[in-house]
Design a protein around this motif. Structure first.
Motif: not given
Length: 53
Positions: A1-13
């Motif tokens: 099983m693999v899980r992945w995600h993307t997240t925008r950080r407060p500094d816009q990264e």
């Protein structure tokens, strides 16, 4: 099983994170997560990260 995600950080990264136990699946998911992170960084309105002005 693999899980992945993307997240925008407060500094816009945008961060891509992948977790899993199958090395080949993790490598494939990381490639996809990185592509999504780049798209998300270049098009912040598309993913609702900022309001369209």
């Amino acid at each position: 099983m693999v899980r992945w995600h993307t997240t925008r950080r407060p500094d816009q990264e945008v961060e891509a994170q992948v977790r899993g136990t199958d090395k080949a699946a993790v490598v494939a998911a990381f490639t996809e997560a990185c592509a999504q992170a780049v798209d998300r960084a270049q098009n912040p309105v598309k993913d609702g990260d900022i309001d369209e002005q």
